[in-house]
Design an enzyme around this catalytic site. Sequence first.
Site, PDB file in Angstrom:
ATOM      1  NE  ARG A 183      -3.654  -2.488   0.334  1.00 19.89           N
ATOM      2  CZ  ARG A 183      -3.338  -3.665  -0.228  1.00 19.89           C
ATOM      3  NH1 ARG A 183      -2.268  -3.778  -0.998  1.00 19.89           N
ATOM      4  NH2 ARG A 183      -4.100  -4.709  -0.041  1.00 19.89           N
ATOM      5  CB  SER A 233      -9.012  -4.064   4.662  1.00 19.55           C
ATOM      6  OG  SER A 233      -9.338  -5.358   4.230  1.00 19.55           O
ATOM      7  CD  GLU A 303      -5.940  -0.737   2.624  1.00 21.26           C
ATOM      8  OE1 GLU A 303      -5.426  -1.713   3.215  1.00 21.26           O
ATOM      9  OE2 GLU A 303      -6.685  -0.859   1.652  1.00 21.26           O
TER      10      GLU A 303
HETATM   11  C1  LIG Z   1     -15.937  -3.441  -0.652  1.00 18.77           C
HETATM   12  C2  LIG Z   1     -14.504  -2.976  -0.853  1.00 18.77           C
HETATM   13  C3  LIG Z   1     -13.504  -3.930  -1.045  1.00 18.77           C
HETATM   14  C4  LIG Z   1     -12.176  -3.517  -1.219  1.00 18.77           C
HETATM   15  N1  LIG Z   1     -11.222  -4.474  -1.426  1.00 18.77           N
HETATM   16  C5  LIG Z   1      -9.940  -4.089  -1.617  1.00 18.77           C
HETATM   17  C6  LIG Z   1      -8.933  -5.082  -1.853  1.00 18.77           C
HETATM   18  O1  LIG Z   1      -9.177  -6.273  -1.911  1.00 18.77           O
HETATM   19  N2  LIG Z   1      -7.658  -4.642  -2.038  1.00 18.77           N
HETATM   20  C7  LIG Z   1      -7.316  -3.318  -2.009  1.00 18.77           C
HETATM   21  O2  LIG Z   1      -6.146  -2.978  -2.211  1.00 18.77           O
HETATM   22  N3  LIG Z   1      -8.259  -2.367  -1.791  1.00 18.77           N
HETATM   23  C8  LIG Z   1      -9.544  -2.720  -1.602  1.00 18.77           C
HETATM   24  N4  LIG Z   1     -10.508  -1.761  -1.376  1.00 18.77           N
HETATM   25  C9  LIG Z   1     -10.108  -0.355  -1.272  1.00 18.77           C
HETATM   26  C10 LIG Z   1     -10.147   0.445  -2.590  1.00 18.77           C
HETATM   27  O3  LIG Z   1     -11.078  -0.079  -3.504  1.00 18.77           O
HETATM   28  C11 LIG Z   1      -8.780   0.499  -3.236  1.00 18.77           C
HETATM   29  O4  LIG Z   1      -7.875   1.135  -2.359  1.00 18.77           O
HETATM   30  C12 LIG Z   1      -8.765   1.285  -4.566  1.00 18.77           C
HETATM   31  O5  LIG Z   1      -7.493   1.166  -5.147  1.00 18.77           O
HETATM   32  C13 LIG Z   1      -9.083   2.760  -4.392  1.00 18.77           C
HETATM   33  O6  LIG Z   1      -9.353   3.298  -5.661  1.00 18.77           O
HETATM   34  P1  LIG Z   1     -10.310   4.568  -5.834  1.00 18.77           P
HETATM   35  O7  LIG Z   1     -10.345   4.937  -7.266  1.00 18.77           O
HETATM   36  O8  LIG Z   1     -11.621   4.330  -5.199  1.00 18.77           O
HETATM   37  O9  LIG Z   1      -9.483   5.654  -5.038  1.00 18.77           O
HETATM   38  P2  LIG Z   1     -10.032   6.795  -4.034  1.00 18.77           P
HETATM   39  O10 LIG Z   1     -10.691   6.158  -2.861  1.00 18.77           O
HETATM   40  O11 LIG Z   1     -10.821   7.801  -4.785  1.00 18.77           O
HETATM   41  O12 LIG Z   1      -8.647   7.416  -3.596  1.00 18.77           O
HETATM   42  C14 LIG Z   1      -7.737   6.667  -2.809  1.00 18.77           C
HETATM   43  C15 LIG Z   1      -6.392   7.383  -2.834  1.00 18.77           C
HETATM   44  O13 LIG Z   1      -5.893   7.350  -4.161  1.00 18.77           O
HETATM   45  C16 LIG Z   1      -5.607   8.664  -4.621  1.00 18.77           C
HETATM   46  N5  LIG Z   1      -5.929   8.694  -6.046  1.00 18.77           N
HETATM   47  C17 LIG Z   1      -7.088   8.340  -6.663  1.00 18.77           C
HETATM   48  N6  LIG Z   1      -6.973   8.487  -7.991  1.00 18.77           N
HETATM   49  C18 LIG Z   1      -5.723   8.952  -8.227  1.00 18.77           C
HETATM   50  C19 LIG Z   1      -4.991   9.310  -9.392  1.00 18.77           C
HETATM   51  N7  LIG Z   1      -5.533   9.243 -10.619  1.00 18.77           N
HETATM   52  N8  LIG Z   1      -3.711   9.736  -9.239  1.00 18.77           N
HETATM   53  C20 LIG Z   1      -3.142   9.823  -8.009  1.00 18.77           C
HETATM   54  N9  LIG Z   1      -3.780   9.515  -6.877  1.00 18.77           N
HETATM   55  C21 LIG Z   1      -5.058   9.075  -6.983  1.00 18.77           C
HETATM   56  C22 LIG Z   1      -6.507   9.572  -3.792  1.00 18.77           C
HETATM   57  O14 LIG Z   1      -5.972  10.896  -3.708  1.00 18.77           O
HETATM   58  C23 LIG Z   1      -6.511   8.862  -2.458  1.00 18.77           C
HETATM   59  O15 LIG Z   1      -5.392   9.242  -1.698  1.00 18.77           O
HETATM   60  C24 LIG Z   1     -11.850  -2.146  -1.191  1.00 18.77           C
HETATM   61  C25 LIG Z   1     -12.866  -1.191  -1.008  1.00 18.77           C
HETATM   62  C26 LIG Z   1     -14.183  -1.604  -0.842  1.00 18.77           C
HETATM   63  C27 LIG Z   1     -15.250  -0.568  -0.670  1.00 18.77           C
END
Ligand SMILES: Cc1cc2nc3c(=O)[nH]c(=O)nc-3n(C[C@H](O)[C@H](O)[C@H](O)COP(=O)(O)OP(=O)(O)OC[C@H]3O[C@@H](n4cnc5c(N)ncnc54)[C@H](O)[C@@H]3O)c2cc1C
Length: 312
Positions: A183, A233, A303
């Site tokens: 992460r 998580s 996280e």
């Molecule tokens: C039901 C559920 C299950 C999940 N399971 C997992 C799993 O198995 N494994 C896992 O790793 N995660 C998991 N997650 C967490 C999440 O989906 C991941 O961390 C995902 O990568 C976040 O992506 P996002 O586009 O939603 O980012 P956001 O939540 O919008 O942003 C997260 C971070 O990324 C940054 N960010 C977003 N887009 C960009 C970009 N284009 N450039 C630079 N920075 C950026 C943001 O500034 C922020 O700091 C889960 C979440 C949920 C709700």
Amino acid sequence: MEEARKQELAKQFIDITSEECVEIDADMAQYTSFRAGGKADILVSPADYEGLKASLKLAAASGERYYILGNGTNVLVRDGGYRGIIIRTMDALQEIAIVDEEELVIAQAGALLSKVARSAAQHMLSGLEPVSGVPGSIGGAAFMNAGAYDGEMKDVITDVRLISRDGEREYTLSVDEMDYGYRHSVLYETGDIVVSVMMKLKMDDPHKIFDRMNELAERRNSKQPVDKPSAGSFFKRPTGYFAGKLIQDAGLKGLTVGGAQVSPLHSGFIVNIGGATATDITDLMKLVQARVKAEFGVDMEPEVRIIGEPAE
Ligand SMILES: Cc1cc2nc3c(=O)[nH]c(=O)nc-3n(C[C@H](O)[C@H](O)[C@H](O)COP(=O)(O)OP(=O)(O)OC[C@H]3O[C@@H](n4cnc5c(N)ncnc54)[C@H](O)[C@@H]3O)c2cc1C
């Protein structure tokens, strides 16, 4: 931000994007998977790359605070809201390109990981199955090296195309230069923004690829509270432990504060069981951290990215 300043700045964003792309006092519960939290002074969702670039430049020049949002599945905005500008990538960067003969997938940051994994599978390309159930965008996943079921983004990424936080410089980093860890990426330090990601996959039988994806989806659906709003998580895995197991062993399964609950199905998840405020969620987080520390002497770091001001 003062009302007059908000109006003035929103108008400037409308001038470089369009009326539909800009929202004042945006309810961030609508844009984050916890379905909880406060309002952002200004939310800009540019419709294309040029709009994104111009928005970054304007945000940097404004002197206000600004934050990049993908699909909002790993972010919680505190109840007092975000004083500044949130720039969302999901409308601007949706393209997915596949070069079959080189087994390459190039996806823009706003494309959903699940969609990219399905497109790859349709082209007989394997490698994204482990992360295909992560509900985030490619940008968010490349930012934090999302991972699941023994697979991480860094296993498939070759290069990441970026734009600097001030919108001035576009450049590419190789996977090594991204300094990926658990992460973690270099972007935690630079704050630069993912525009697109190049991934090298491997040719395989599409039936096998879809079977693997379906099997992992079933595992996820039976072991995780996917029917309740959450951010996945909640805590990072402390070295040598599993967060969910520590929480369960501390007897905290089902612990509830207001509308926030340690999921009875998976103790690593904090879920919104109805009407949770961001304060409920962070109060529950603090309670869990204190009890796990007292019981096992282990520090648990969230996280989930928690931004904005506490409730007044
Ligand atoms: C039901 C559920 C299950 C999940 N399971 C997992 C799993 O198995 N494994 C896992 O790793 N995660 C998991 N997650 C967490 C999440 O989906 C991941 O961390 C995902 O990568 C976040 O992506 P996002 O586009 O939603 O980012 P956001 O939540 O919008 O942003 C997260 C971070 O990324 C940054 N960010 C977003 N887009 C960009 C970009 N284009 N450039 C630079 N920075 C950026 C943001 O500034 C922020 O700091 C889960 C979440 C949920 C709700």
